[in-house]
Motif scaffolding. Structure first.
Motif, PDB file in Angstrom:
ATOM      1  N   SER A 143     -34.808 -42.692  -4.504  1.00  0.00           N
ATOM      2  CA  SER A 143     -35.960 -43.249  -5.323  1.00  0.00           C
ATOM      3  C   SER A 143     -37.296 -42.424  -4.826  1.00  0.00           C
ATOM      4  CB  SER A 143     -36.224 -44.626  -5.336  1.00  0.00           C
ATOM      5  OG  SER A 143     -37.364 -45.020  -5.888  1.00  0.00           O
ATOM      6  N   GLU A 144     -37.504 -42.153  -3.247  1.00  0.00           N
ATOM      7  CA  GLU A 144     -38.357 -41.597  -2.702  1.00  0.00           C
ATOM      8  C   GLU A 144     -38.320 -40.184  -3.083  1.00  0.00           C
ATOM      9  OE1 GLU A 144     -41.193 -42.906  -1.192  1.00  0.00           O
ATOM     10  OE2 GLU A 144     -40.317 -44.938  -1.332  1.00  0.00           O
ATOM     11  N   LEU A 145     -37.264 -39.456  -3.178  1.00  0.00           N
ATOM     12  CA  LEU A 145     -36.906 -38.224  -3.672  1.00  0.00           C
ATOM     13  C   LEU A 145     -37.190 -37.837  -5.050  1.00  0.00           C
ATOM     14  CD1 LEU A 145     -33.986 -37.177  -1.187  1.00  0.00           C
ATOM     15  CD2 LEU A 145     -36.741 -36.792  -0.822  1.00  0.00           C
ATOM     16  N   GLY A 146     -37.336 -38.811  -5.997  1.00  0.00           N
ATOM     17  CA  GLY A 146     -37.552 -38.572  -7.522  1.00  0.00           C
ATOM     18  C   GLY A 146     -36.189 -38.225  -7.937  1.00  0.00           C
ATOM     19  N   LEU A 147     -34.901 -38.704  -7.475  1.00  0.00           N
ATOM     20  CA  LEU A 147     -33.863 -38.532  -7.870  1.00  0.00           C
ATOM     21  C   LEU A 147     -33.213 -39.488  -9.164  1.00  0.00           C
ATOM     22  CD1 LEU A 147     -31.983 -37.184  -4.871  1.00  0.00           C
ATOM     23  CD2 LEU A 147     -33.290 -35.850  -6.741  1.00  0.00           C
ATOM     24  N   VAL A 148     -33.966 -40.616  -9.233  1.00  0.00           N
ATOM     25  CA  VAL A 148     -33.486 -41.628 -10.233  1.00  0.00           C
ATOM     26  C   VAL A 148     -33.551 -41.166 -11.519  1.00  0.00           C
ATOM     27  CG1 VAL A 148     -33.846 -43.980 -11.009  1.00  0.00           C
ATOM     28  CG2 VAL A 148     -34.266 -43.661  -8.520  1.00  0.00           C
ATOM     29  N   ASN A 149     -32.493 -41.414 -12.257  1.00  0.00           N
ATOM     30  CA  ASN A 149     -32.339 -41.000 -13.684  1.00  0.00           C
ATOM     31  C   ASN A 149     -32.153 -39.397 -13.642  1.00  0.00           C
ATOM     32  OD1 ASN A 149     -31.898 -41.943 -16.146  1.00  0.00           O
ATOM     33  ND2 ASN A 149     -33.763 -41.212 -16.832  1.00  0.00           N
ATOM     34  N   SER A 150     -31.784 -39.067 -12.601  1.00  0.00           N
ATOM     35  CA  SER A 150     -31.400 -37.597 -12.306  1.00  0.00           C
ATOM     36  C   SER A 150     -29.833 -37.404 -12.235  1.00  0.00           C
ATOM     37  CB  SER A 150     -31.875 -36.929 -11.297  1.00  0.00           C
ATOM     38  OG  SER A 150     -31.786 -35.612 -11.100  1.00  0.00           O
ATOM     39  N   LEU A 151     -29.271 -36.215 -12.515  1.00  0.00           N
ATOM     40  CA  LEU A 151     -28.018 -35.694 -12.324  1.00  0.00           C
ATOM     41  C   LEU A 151     -27.625 -35.606 -10.768  1.00  0.00           C
ATOM     42  CD1 LEU A 151     -24.977 -34.949 -13.230  1.00  0.00           C
ATOM     43  CD2 LEU A 151     -26.192 -32.620 -13.300  1.00  0.00           C
ATOM     44  N   TRP A 152     -28.701 -35.176  -9.977  1.00  0.00           N
ATOM     45  CA  TRP A 152     -28.568 -34.710  -8.589  1.00  0.00           C
ATOM     46  C   TRP A 152     -28.586 -36.263  -7.845  1.00  0.00           C
ATOM     47  CZ3 TRP A 152     -26.537 -30.656  -7.563  1.00  0.00           C
ATOM     48  CH2 TRP A 152     -26.586 -29.382  -8.414  1.00  0.00           C
ATOM     49  N   GLY A 153     -29.240 -37.123  -8.271  1.00  0.00           N
ATOM     50  CA  GLY A 153     -29.267 -38.471  -7.698  1.00  0.00           C
ATOM     51  C   GLY A 153     -27.775 -38.986  -7.263  1.00  0.00           C
ATOM     52  N   VAL A 154     -26.789 -38.679  -8.275  1.00  0.00           N
ATOM     53  CA  VAL A 154     -25.502 -39.040  -8.177  1.00  0.00           C
ATOM     54  C   VAL A 154     -24.808 -37.834  -7.310  1.00  0.00           C
ATOM     55  CG1 VAL A 154     -23.436 -39.606  -9.345  1.00  0.00           C
ATOM     56  CG2 VAL A 154     -25.507 -40.258 -10.409  1.00  0.00           C
ATOM     57  N   VAL A 155     -24.871 -36.439  -7.476  1.00  0.00           N
ATOM     58  CA  VAL A 155     -24.423 -35.767  -6.644  1.00  0.00           C
ATOM     59  C   VAL A 155     -24.648 -35.704  -5.341  1.00  0.00           C
ATOM     60  CG1 VAL A 155     -23.805 -33.244  -6.852  1.00  0.00           C
ATOM     61  CG2 VAL A 155     -24.223 -34.280  -9.073  1.00  0.00           C
ATOM     62  N   LEU A 156     -25.616 -35.603  -4.936  1.00  0.00           N
ATOM     63  CA  LEU A 156     -26.201 -35.330  -3.582  1.00  0.00           C
ATOM     64  C   LEU A 156     -25.623 -36.350  -2.678  1.00  0.00           C
ATOM     65  CD1 LEU A 156     -29.829 -33.686  -3.933  1.00  0.00           C
ATOM     66  CD2 LEU A 156     -27.683 -32.466  -3.667  1.00  0.00           C
ATOM     67  N   PRO A 157     -25.803 -37.574  -2.867  1.00  0.00           N
ATOM     68  CA  PRO A 157     -25.080 -38.541  -1.824  1.00  0.00           C
ATOM     69  C   PRO A 157     -23.587 -38.427  -1.631  1.00  0.00           C
ATOM     70  CG  PRO A 157     -26.746 -39.958  -3.561  1.00  0.00           C
ATOM     71  CD  PRO A 157     -26.456 -38.323  -3.804  1.00  0.00           C
ATOM     72  N   SER A 158     -22.844 -37.950  -2.731  1.00  0.00           N
ATOM     73  CA  SER A 158     -21.601 -37.714  -2.477  1.00  0.00           C
ATOM     74  C   SER A 158     -21.181 -36.268  -1.658  1.00  0.00           C
ATOM     75  CB  SER A 158     -20.711 -37.848  -3.676  1.00  0.00           C
ATOM     76  OG  SER A 158     -21.243 -39.112  -4.370  1.00  0.00           O
ATOM     77  N   ALA A 159     -22.178 -35.569  -1.371  1.00  0.00           N
ATOM     78  CA  ALA A 159     -21.877 -34.025  -0.949  1.00  0.00           C
ATOM     79  C   ALA A 159     -21.075 -34.145   0.230  1.00  0.00           C
ATOM     80  CB  ALA A 159     -23.093 -33.335  -0.916  1.00  0.00           C
ATOM     81  N   ALA A 160     -21.525 -34.617   1.380  1.00  0.00           N
ATOM     82  CA  ALA A 160     -20.596 -34.684   2.295  1.00  0.00           C
ATOM     83  C   ALA A 160     -19.740 -36.050   2.644  1.00  0.00           C
ATOM     84  CB  ALA A 160     -21.824 -34.763   3.899  1.00  0.00           C
ATOM     85  N   ASN A 161     -18.587 -35.780   1.890  1.00  0.00           N
ATOM     86  CA  ASN A 161     -17.668 -36.732   1.905  1.00  0.00           C
ATOM     87  C   ASN A 161     -16.741 -36.972   3.128  1.00  0.00           C
ATOM     88  OD1 ASN A 161     -14.820 -37.929   0.945  1.00  0.00           O
ATOM     89  ND2 ASN A 161     -16.332 -38.407  -0.826  1.00  0.00           N
ATOM     90  N   PRO A 162     -16.848 -38.129   3.706  1.00  0.00           N
ATOM     91  CA  PRO A 162     -15.899 -37.985   5.017  1.00  0.00           C
ATOM     92  C   PRO A 162     -14.498 -37.954   4.642  1.00  0.00           C
ATOM     93  CG  PRO A 162     -17.518 -39.690   4.797  1.00  0.00           C
ATOM     94  CD  PRO A 162     -17.754 -39.365   3.495  1.00  0.00           C
ATOM     95  N   LEU A 163     -13.953 -38.438   3.536  1.00  0.00           N
ATOM     96  CA  LEU A 163     -12.727 -38.186   3.427  1.00  0.00           C
ATOM     97  C   LEU A 163     -12.268 -36.602   3.325  1.00  0.00           C
ATOM     98  CD1 LEU A 163      -9.673 -39.057   2.811  1.00  0.00           C
ATOM     99  CD2 LEU A 163     -10.473 -39.621   0.475  1.00  0.00           C
ATOM    100  N   GLY A 164     -13.175 -35.886   2.601  1.00  0.00           N
ATOM    101  CA  GLY A 164     -12.932 -34.476   2.268  1.00  0.00           C
ATOM    102  C   GLY A 164     -13.029 -33.882   3.769  1.00  0.00           C
ATOM    103  N   VAL A 165     -13.965 -34.197   4.608  1.00  0.00           N
ATOM    104  CA  VAL A 165     -14.048 -33.450   5.911  1.00  0.00           C
ATOM    105  C   VAL A 165     -12.694 -33.684   6.531  1.00  0.00           C
ATOM    106  CG1 VAL A 165     -15.470 -33.237   8.130  1.00  0.00           C
ATOM    107  CG2 VAL A 165     -16.483 -33.562   5.693  1.00  0.00           C
TER     108      VAL A 165
END
Length: 288
Positions: A143-165
């Motif tokens: 919300s502070e970064l203005g990512l609410v109601n944005s596609l990147w608001g869903v994508v970026l928190p999943s970028a560094a996936n612990p399972l994938g690493v």
């Protein structure tokens, strides 16, 4: 009994090994059929008329086929838009996760920098933290970064996936370091070694990880529900739930048809990628 009859019976007689094999295959195919029956009923119901849907006796094979439920979804919902949103979201998330996790895993296994063991331990320990705990702080950051109601608001928190690493670290450890040493002698830079040698060797592992991330993102519900604020940006899981709520009554035909629309793309993706998934399991199972 004639001699010819005895010889025929001897030829068709079954040994204990063959009987066990037949019983094994019968059990496997029978179990598979039990798992397939609910999916077949879902698919068949989506083509049934209202009379067959509400019949007292369930039909596994509809004798009266109709496309009414599909037409109903197309005309009374944004299912096409939701499907496009889900495909775009799952595709972008998969690409970002593969790129970021591959770089993190490579740095943890091939680059010598202080604290990498601690970082890897923190990544492994993060598996013990329930994801629901992170919802509030991550939402505040988004919300502070203005990512609410944005596609990147869903994508970026999943970028560094612990399972994938964690998964890719195990595969990177199995790549011989002699290949990279030979490439460095030929004048390859670290980036070129990573993109031209390491990643091609990891094709099956990356495809398996991509399949997992694509399916997980496709079925994600809670986090996209928090981020997306408009109906036009909903994904299929969210849109189909809101559609059922808006109907006011339970329509089995609509529910089954929406389930078909949501599951068939995943089935197609799995059929295309299953060869790489099996190859990745074989690679991991044969390493010493």
């Amino acid at each position: 009994m004639s001699v010819e009859s005895k010889s025929v019976l001897e030829n068709v007689s079954l040994s204990n090994t063959r009987l066990r094999t037949i019983a094994l295959y019968a059990g496997l195919y029978g179990t598979a059929a039990l798992f397939l029956i609910p999916y077949w009923y879902m698919f068949a119901t989506s083509f049934m008329t209202r009379d067959l849907v509400y019949a007292e006796v369930p039909y596994l094979i509809p004798w009266d086929v109709t496309l009414y439920w599909y037409e109903y979804l197309l005309t009374n919902s944004l299912i096409v838009q939701w499907t496009v949103n889900t495909v775009i979201l799952a595709g972008i998330t998969t690409a970002v996760v593969i790129a970021v996790d591959a770089m993190i895993a490579y740095s943890l296994t091939r680059l010598d920098w202080p604290g990498r063991r601690v970082v890897f331990a923190v990544i492994v320990a993060s598996f013990m933290v329930p994801g629901i705990i992170n919802l509030v702080p991550v939402y505040i950051i988004a919300s502070e970064l203005g990512l609410v109601n944005s596609l990147w608001g869903v994508v970026l928190p999943s970028a560094a996936n612990p399972l994938g690493v964690f998964m890719l670290v195990q595969f990177f450890k199995d790549i011989p370091e002699e290949l990279e040493e030979a490439a460095r002698l030929d004048g390859f830079s670290r980036l070129r070694i990573f993109t031209h040698i390491v990643l091609p060797l990891m094709r099956s592992a990356l495809a398996a990880l991509g399949l997992f991330i694509f399916i997980w993102t496709w079925n994600a519900f809670v986090w996209p529900l928090l981020i997306f604020q408009s109906d036009a940006m909903y994904t299929l899981p969210i849109g189909l739930v809101t559609l059922q709520d808006n109907l006011g009554v339970t329509e089995p035909g609509v529910i089954m048809t929406s389930a078909v629309v949501a599951s068939v793309p995943l089935l197609l993706v799995f059929l295309v990628m299953q060869r790489h998934l099996v190859r990745a399991v074989e690679m991991q199972g044969t390493t010493k």
